[in-house]
Design an enzyme around this catalytic site. Structure first.
Site, PDB file in Angstrom:
ATOM      1  N   ASN A  14      38.896  37.229  37.346  1.00 39.17           N
ATOM      2  CA  ASN A  14      38.413  37.716  36.055  1.00 39.17           C
ATOM      3  C   ASN A  14      38.763  36.795  34.904  1.00 39.17           C
ATOM      4  O   ASN A  14      38.198  36.905  33.826  1.00 39.17           O
ATOM      5  CB  ASN A  14      38.952  39.119  35.790  1.00 39.17           C
ATOM      6  CG  ASN A  14      38.239  40.134  36.639  1.00 39.17           C
ATOM      7  OD1 ASN A  14      37.052  40.347  36.474  1.00 39.17           O
ATOM      8  ND2 ASN A  14      38.957  40.720  37.591  1.00 39.17           N
ATOM      9  N   SER A  25      42.246  42.174  47.730  1.00 40.60           N
ATOM     10  CA  SER A  25      41.064  42.800  47.135  1.00 40.60           C
ATOM     11  C   SER A  25      40.043  43.232  48.174  1.00 40.60           C
ATOM     12  O   SER A  25      38.954  43.669  47.824  1.00 40.60           O
ATOM     13  CB  SER A  25      40.396  41.817  46.165  1.00 40.60           C
ATOM     14  OG  SER A  25      41.293  41.453  45.144  1.00 40.60           O
ATOM     15  N   LYS A  80      48.235  40.173  46.692  1.00 43.45           N
ATOM     16  CA  LYS A  80      47.181  40.973  46.072  1.00 43.45           C
ATOM     17  C   LYS A  80      46.014  40.919  47.028  1.00 43.45           C
ATOM     18  O   LYS A  80      45.482  39.829  47.287  1.00 43.45           O
ATOM     19  CB  LYS A  80      46.754  40.376  44.724  1.00 43.45           C
ATOM     20  CG  LYS A  80      45.491  41.044  44.184  1.00 43.45           C
ATOM     21  CD  LYS A  80      44.838  40.354  42.994  1.00 43.45           C
ATOM     22  CE  LYS A  80      43.517  41.056  42.676  1.00 43.45           C
ATOM     23  NZ  LYS A  80      42.804  40.499  41.524  1.00 43.45           N
ATOM     24  N   GLY A 125      44.108  45.196  45.179  1.00 41.70           N
ATOM     25  CA  GLY A 125      43.400  44.203  44.399  1.00 41.70           C
ATOM     26  C   GLY A 125      42.207  44.750  43.633  1.00 41.70           C
ATOM     27  O   GLY A 125      41.497  44.006  42.964  1.00 41.70           O
TER      28      GLY A 125
END
Lengths: 305, 305, 305, 305
Positions: D50, D170, D168, D193
């Site tokens: 992001n 995702s 993490k 995530g």
């Protein structure tokens, strides 16, 4: 014995016509065969993907084979799709096919338990079917439908059985077709599984093709092969390239529903597809018509139907 | 009517035992049911992936349903896999199931023509089956075997039919399970399709699970649910995490062959898998045994078999 | 202007040699070019996949282009990979390439945000790069590395820009190559992206190939083209088929590490790959050697190294 | 040392604001941080997906880290994405991050040469980075962008290095998250995530989440965790389910462009995305607005912008 089958040339994998009630329409099948028999096709594949075999039961399949045998003249091959999910049912269907006078069985790999379909499992399956069979077998690699793409090693392992005489590969990987030819020699028949790459496949050593497009454009498919064999690759490529959009329309894009609609447009017996397949809508039929006209397969716009 | 089926709890998707000749072994099935009936299971799924339904013919399927109905007591659900490639055969198999006293049908999507299985095609298929059915339907999403992963919109479209009362989703996407619950409300039963994510699924609103692991570890699967319902999430998580490797062994890793081998180790009637499935080799059985012991499912090392 | 670049023939996508410290070894690059310059190659692709461009920073890339320009004689094309994840950096790298005297840029599609890389997004990206560029662009379709497979419509949309003059497609779908030629005409250069399907690609209208194999077997790659152009397709197919296993070894199987090891075996400057790439182990080198000998690329077994 | 980092809680992976000229807008970043600092967030991830790190150059990345360090108060973690395609650049970027006062590096696996990224290659890469690093590392599994889904064995191998303190993930596979916790113990931090499966992840033992949604709905994300820790799983599930469509809108559906548009609607500094990312069109903004209102994130319809 088995290795002597001559698979050079063009074989349409023919659709199964259904009548208004959704049952097999044998008469329509015979009419289609009469049309195709006018072309110098090597033979026919019955009960393949385009035959909607996946949507038919065993009794219907045997019925279709009997009719097809009747409508196919001497000297043309009758090849039948006999692959089922279980080894035992594949053996049984192959035996039925042999009894119906089928010349060779085209065997799709089982794919429901795809994560378990290792090379070893697939080889065991194909060899068990081959051991039991009275007719030669062809492997049928069709990743778009099975989610399994048999690789070179896997195919070579299966082909080590004397009764496995060739492969129809619809994956479109012409490097693999060439590698198969190099590895397995010219006794093992490599057949292009789609008209989109027929010429490239011939160029690397395929002996022929099982081509959905040959149902609606037999002359053009034969022309590609004829020019190629005559050394006119540029001429073959012209026809090949003109056929690619039409081929895509009746295979990857609209599949059997597109093929049957195209047959209807050409005056053949296409008719309905079996649900869950969905027939083409009005707009899609218009698009298909344009594609066929541009390819020179359909000669002029048809009236609204 | 249909929406009143109570699907909360644990349902094992039970294997189909085969005898030495490879045919259905009804007696072995009844023995297994007798063992499982001692646990407070919500019911059973018969003829699912673990039932090897993909490898059985119609007559065998009906036979298995009749036996299962006999061995399953009042108050326990009998759910049957009835999905076939064609709509017509799925309707027919669902009608057979209803006649055998099945409480609900678990319907796998047709996937051979996967590129054509748009949301519209799938909705038409499921609604045609639901229109014809006399029993409630559950959707069966099983991407690992079908190559199709039904998404939220597709499922919601199918669920708009009153007779579609829930889903077994084996895809493992718990965000989707939560979204289904939010979108379709608690009248639509969301069932975890694998024990690997049973607790996470319960946490987001699943009412239960169809869990292959429940065939060999019913107590532990029930314990996850019991602790969760009692508010002891940490305790549930302890059991959940201990079960993950064992669950992987009998699902993604070795599938039905692993499940049946584990049943044999536990004194249940596992037996042979049908080809093309391949039984576990000696080394794999050793690994499986270790996994089961570490999970506390098998109490002590077994002798060489 | 741009459309006049002559791309017919064979172009090796050359590796970037690194020295003992892991830095670019310009001298080694020049030695390799001197070897290749003895063959009638159309030109060279620098900073492609085999150039390990993905593992290099901008300054290194410019450095390599300057050296390559120096080592490549008049009349041979220098094509440079300039695709980066952002449009702005791709524009910048393309401008650097133009300043280094590069003849055309080979632009890989951005793929990190692959779910967002719609036809529209990709067309915007390529057109922005083309608008800013002072040299012609070639599209670089490389699904094995990017996870994106540009389809016919997407490529046609990008090719609508006058400065986009061709494509290197490594996907192996020869039907698509034929369709591109039919759709975009012979002003748009279609280049086979791997030697595994060089002959099939030529057969459907590709003008040449960017072939990793041409780094180690330039004579054989040129021979395929020569025989094809002379009308000897069968002869071309013989060479083609012999090259497939060697090509697989230095592309899909061992990638750049295999290619550099093969160069070392042939006396060229291969050397180390950059981590995270891992060099071939002893056993793998043995296998590679056998593959090269069988293909006739390496003349005799080498001593242990 | 490393293992003592406290990663429990919610961490937004923050976007990088760009100004009208397309350059990093440090002031806008500080304004956003000021807003987020009002919530009891565990910390921030900068330069993740992001953060559009894939679209930024090294100097920009360092610049952003310096600004972020300035805007993030004591006691809140600053985690930076430092993964690059080459091992050497990843080491370099991790060193830069450490010098900027970053608390831990989040390392995406290299994926361009994905077919070569075996467990061994990935472990070598991560261990080389960890050996050189002065700060703890977190693995960043992001299959939707990298096309690589690190499995349990691969992660366990990488986590054998003392400086690798967590992950993490995702991918959304909560069974894997539970298996990681079971295998690696509670010293290894498992972070969800994506907010779509935050509660399910907590239920199986994740300590927190790196949640894009937390940029626009920090209160709701924190509420899920608070209720879960208080034993109110049903209450947590209510919030969780309400957040799923909003989370999908700013992740899988519209990605960073959706997230930034949502931030604009909420009065935060969203702004432009970098090409090749494409901003939302008018209709998509309308849809996004509706999604945010239904989720209770945006309180009332905004005027046309």
């Amino acid at each position: 014995m088995a290795k002597e089958l001559s698979l050079a040339g063009v074989l349409p994998p023919i659709p199964t016509p259904f009548d208004a009630g959704g049952d097999v329409d044998g008469q329509a099948l015979l009419e289609n065969l009469e049309y195709w028999n006018a072309f110098p096709l090597c033979g026919y594949v019955v009960l393949g993907t385009n035959g909607e075999a996946a949507l038919m039961d065993s009794a219907e399949k045997v019925h279709v084979l009997q009719i097809a045998r009747e409508g196919i003249p001497e000297g043309r091959l009758l090849i039948a799709g006999t692959g089922c999910q279980s080894t035992r049912e594949t053996i049984s269907m192959t035996a039925h096919a042999a009894r119906c006078g089928v010349d060779a069985a085209l065997v799709l790999p089982p794919s429901y338990f795809r994560a378990q379909m290792t090379r070893e499992a697939l080889q065991r399956h194909y060899h068990a079917v081959a051991d039991a069979a009275e007719i030669p077998l062809l492997i049928y690699n069709m990743p778009a439908c099975t989610g399994l793409d048999l690789d070179l090693e896997c195919i070579a392992g299966i082909a080590s059985h004397a009764r496995v005489v060739g492969i129809k590969d619809s994956g479109g990987d012409t490097a693999k077709l060439g590698a198969l030819r190099a590895r397995l020699g010219d006794k093992f028949a490599v057949l292009a599984g789609s008209a989109g790459f027929f010429l490239p496949a011939l160029a690397v050593g395929a002996v022929g093709g099982v081509l959905a497009l040959a149902n609606i454009a037999p002359a053009q498919c034969l022309e590609i092969e004829r020019r190629f064999r005559a050394g006119d690759v540029a001429g073959a490529a012209d026809v090949q390239r003109r056929m690619i959009p039409a081929n895509a329309a009746v295979t990857s894009r609209w599949s059997v529903a597109g093929l049957k609609a195209a047959m209807d447009m050409l005056g053949l017996q296409g008719g309905a597809v079996r649900p869950p397949l969905v027939p083409l809508g009005v707009q899609e039929r218009g698009e298909l018509e344009s594609v066929l006209i541009r390819a020179g397969i359909l000669s002029s716009p048809r009236r609204a139907r």
